[in-house]
Design a protein around this motif. Structure first.
Motif, PDB file in Angstrom:
ATOM      1  N   CYS A 266     101.185  69.005 107.199  1.00 18.02           N
ATOM      2  CA  CYS A 266     102.254  68.943 106.199  1.00 18.02           C
ATOM      3  C   CYS A 266     103.565  68.566 106.876  1.00 18.02           C
TER       4      CYS A 266
ATOM      5  N   LYS B  94     100.972  75.602 100.870  1.00 16.55           N
ATOM      6  CA  LYS B  94     102.163  76.447 101.073  1.00 16.55           C
ATOM      7  C   LYS B  94     103.398  75.870 100.379  1.00 16.55           C
ATOM      8  N   CYS B  95     103.560  74.531 100.407  1.00 18.33           N
ATOM      9  CA  CYS B  95     104.806  73.926  99.909  1.00 18.33           C
ATOM     10  C   CYS B  95     104.680  73.290  98.525  1.00 18.33           C
TER      11      CYS B  95
ATOM     12  N   CYS C  99     100.151  70.309 100.086  1.00 14.80           N
ATOM     13  CA  CYS C  99     100.129  71.474 100.972  1.00 14.80           C
ATOM     14  C   CYS C  99     100.057  72.758 100.132  1.00 14.80           C
TER      15      CYS C  99
ATOM     16  N   CYS D 101     106.248  71.699 106.210  1.00 17.93           N
ATOM     17  CA  CYS D 101     106.206  72.999 106.888  1.00 17.93           C
ATOM     18  C   CYS D 101     105.347  73.001 108.148  1.00 17.93           C
TER      19      CYS D 101
END
Ligand SMILES: [Zn+2]
Lengths: 389, 142
Positions: free
Chosen positions: B21, B37-38, B35, B24
Motif C-alpha cells: 500500500c 487498512k486505508c 488496502c 500506509c
C-alpha cells in the motif's frame, strides 16, 4: 420496527435419505410448519429459502420458486427468494424474513432451509463444502474444509492448552443430546474412546470431530408479534439478530483462534436485545467441527477465551447445566443439511422455549440463541429468541 | 474451471507477487486493489512487490481425507504461514516428515505442481514450502 414472532415450525427427518428428493423434503417441512401455525396457504406473503449449493448437489438452481410451486402456491405468485451465505444461509433466510416483517413489508412469511447432499459421493460433497472457503488461495493449494478447521484447532491447542479429549467431549455431549432427538441423524451415544480412536480426517480432527453429510429440510412460519396470539398459543419472539462478516480466507484473519465475525454478530445481537450472554438458557451453536463449538462458546462470551475446552470437559454446556448448548444434538448428531441448519437451530430453540423439548427439555427456558457460520467464519449470524408470556 | 482464471493467477502463484500500500506501507498477499487498512485512500496506490518466500508456520494440519486432485499426495501437511514481510498464506509443507512439523518452524517457498483442476485436467503450478535448510538461496529456484 415492530416485534416479530415465530408461530409455526416443522422439519423432516435428517439423514441419508436416498428415497427423498429435494422437493419432497422442502415441501414436507413447509407443510408441517404451516399446519403448526394454523394458517392457510393464502395467508403467506413471502417465502425465503436458505440453500447453499443445490446447483452442485442436485444440479438445480432457482429452488425458491420450485419449493413454492410444488407446495401448491404457484397461483399465489408469492415473492420467493433463495438466500446463500455458505453454511449460514438458513440463518440468513431467517434474518431476511425477520427484517421483512419488522419493517412492515410483509405480515406472514415462511422461511425454509433445505439441502440434499447425498446424491453426490462423499469426496465430491467434501469438495462442494470446501468451496465456501477461498477457492483461489486456499483450496487450490490442498486446503479442505476440515483441514482449515484443524488449523484453527491446532493453534487453539498451542495457545490455550486445549486437548484432544476436550475436543472429543463436544462430540460425546452432542451425541448424548442427539440420542434424545427423534429427528436426529444419529440417535446413538458415543464414547470418548470412539472419538479418540477414530480415523483422522485432518489432524487433530478425526471422523467423530466432523459433522456428517445429510439430507433434510426445516421450515418456520413468522408473523408480527401483535398478531401472533391469533394463530398460536405459544409464540416465541425473535427479539434481535446480529450478522457479521470477515475475510474469506482463514489465513487473513487477525487471530486463528477467534472468529471475529462471531464476536461482532454476538455483540450486535446482545446489544439490540438488551441482554447479556448470562441471560441465555439454551443455545444452538455451529458445531460443524468439535473445535467450532469450543470457539463459538468463547466468542459468544458464554465462557472466557481459552476456557471452551475445560468448560465442555467439565459438563458446563451439557443439558440443564450452566448453559445448555446444542440440545438438538447440534450439526454433529442432528445432522447438517447445510441450507437447513440455521432454520433447524431456530426450531430447536422454539421447541425449548415452548416447553416442547421432551426428554431434552431445558428447565424453565426463557431465552435462547442460535449461532450459525458460513465458511470458516467469513459469515456469522446470531439470533436471540424469548418466550412470549 | 475456466482457463482464463488459471492464467490470471499465474504471476502471484509462480512468483509470490503481492501488493504494498502506497499510503500506509502494509503488504498484502495475494495482491489487493484496496488496502484493508486505508480503504479508498489506497486506490491507485497499490504497488506490486515480490515477496521473499521466507516465513514461519503459524499453524498446520496433516490432511488424510483429500479432494480427488490431491489423492496421490495424502497424507500431506497444510499450513498457514506468515511471511517475513508480514502477509500470511496457506500452503503445503513438503520435504519433511509430517510428524516433525512444528508451529514456529521456518520455511521457504519452492515452485511445484499443485494438482490438476477440472475435467480438462489443466495442470496447476504454484508455491509449496519446505523447511529452511541453507542460507542465501533464491527461494523461487530452490
Ligand atoms: Zn494502506
Amino acid at each position: 420496527m415492530r416485534g416479530v414472532a415465530i408461530i409455526g415450525v416443522g422439519e423432516t427427518q435428517f439423514g441419508e435419505l436416498w428415497d427423498r428428493s429435494f422437493r419432497d423434503l422442502g415441501i414436507e417441512a413447509g407443510l408441517k410448519a404451516i399446519e403448526d401455525a394454523h394458517i392457510r396457504a393464502e395467508d403467506i406473503d413471502a417465502l425465503y429459502i436458505g440453500n447453499m449449493s443445490a446447483g452442485k448437489f442436485i444440479e438445480q438452481e432457482h429452488v425458491s420458486a420450485i419449493v413454492a410451486d410444488y407446495a401448491g402456491l404457484a397461483d399465489s405468485h408469492l415473492p420467493t427468494t433463495r438466500v446463500e451465505g455458505g453454511g449460514a444461509c438458513g440463518a440468513l433466510a431467517l434474518l431476511q424474513a425477520y427484517a421483512a416483517i419488522a419493517s412492515g413489508l410483509h405480515d406472514i412469511v415462511v422461511v425454509g432451509g433445505a439441502e440434499k447432499m447425498t446424491d453426490v459421493g462423499e469426496v465430491k460433497a467434501a469438495e462442494i463444502l470446501s468451496a465456501t472457503a477461498d477457492q483461489e488461495w486456499e483450496t487450490v493449494f490442498g486446503a479442505t474444509f476440515p483441514a482449515l478447521y484443524a488449523i484453527m484447532a491446532r493453534r487453539h491447542m498451542y495457545e490455550y492448552g486445549t486437548t484432544r479429549e476436550q475436543l472429543a467431549a463436544v462430540a460425546v455431549k452432542n451425541h448424548r443430546h442427539g440420542a434424545l432427538n427423534p429427528v436426529a441423524q444419529y440417535q446413538k451415544e458415543i464414547t470418548m474412546e470412539m472419538v479418540l480412536n477414530a480415523g483422522m480426517v485432518a489432524d487433530p480432527l478425526g471422523v467423530f470431530d466432523c459433522a456428517p453429510l445429510s439430507d433434510g429440510a426445516a421450515a418456520i412460519v413468522m408473523c408480527s408479534l401483535d398478531r401472533a396470539r391469533k394463530f398460536c398459543e405459544t409464540p416465541v419472539e425473535l427479539i434481535a439478530s446480529g450478522q457479521a462478516s470477515d475475510t474469506i480466507a482463514l489465513h487473513d484473519r487477525r487471530d486463528l483462534t477467534t472468529m471475529d465475525a462471531t464476536v461482532v454478530a454476538g455483540k450486535r445481537a446482545f446489544h439490540r436485545a438488551g441482554l447479556t450472554p448470562a441471560d441465555v438458557d439454551v443455545a444452538e451453536v455451529h458445531d460443524n467441527f468439535t473445535i467450532s463449538e469450543i470457539m463459538a462458546i468463547e466468542d459468544l462470551r458464554f465462557v472466557k477465551k481459552g476456557q471452551g475446552g475445560p468448560a465442555t470437559e467439565d459438563g458446563e454446556t451439557a443439558l440443564n447445566s450452566k448453559i445448555s448448548v446444542n440440545t438438538s444434538g447440534g450439526l454433529k448428531a442432528r445432522g447438517q443439511p447445510v441450507g437447513a441448519t440455521g432454520v433447524a437451530q431456530a426450531i430447536e430453540i422454539v421447541r425449548q422455549l415452548r416447553g416442547e423439548g421432551g426428554k431434552r427439555q431445558v428447565t424453565d427456558a426463557e431465552v435462547g440463541l442460535t449461532h450459525t457460520l458460513g465458511g470458516t467464519g467469513a459469515t456469522a449470524v446470531v439470533h436471540i429468541f424469548r418466550r412470549v408470556r | 474451471m475456466a482457463t482464463p482464471r488459471f492464467w490470471r493467477e499465474i504471476p502471484s502463484r509462480y512468483n509470490l507477487i503481492g501488493t504494498k500500500c502506497g499510503s500506509c506501507g502494509t503488504l498484502d498477499f495475494p495482491p489487493r486493489a484496496v488496502c484493508p487498512k486505508c480503504g479508498r485512500k489506497s486506490v491507485g496506490k497499490m504497488m506490486k512487490q515480490k515477496l521473499s518466500g521466507i516465513g514461519t508456520i503459524i499453524s498446520y494440519t496433516i490432511v488424510y481425507d483429500a479432494p480427488s486432485s490431491f489423492d496421490l499426495l495424502k497424507p500431506y501437511v497444510l499450513a498457514v504461514i506468515e511471511l517475513k514481510e508480514g502477509a500470511r498464506l496457506t500452503s503445503q509443507i513438503i520435504n519433511v516428515e509430517p510428524g516433525d512439523v512444528k508451529i514456529g518452524m521456518r520455511v521457504e517457498a519452492v515452485f511445484r505442481k499443485l494438482g490438476q483442476e477440472g475435467e480438462a485436467g489443466i495442470l496447476q503450478y504454484g508455491y509449496k514450502f519446505k523447511p529452511v535448510t541453507g542460507q542465501g538461496k533464491s527461494p523461487a529456484t530452490a
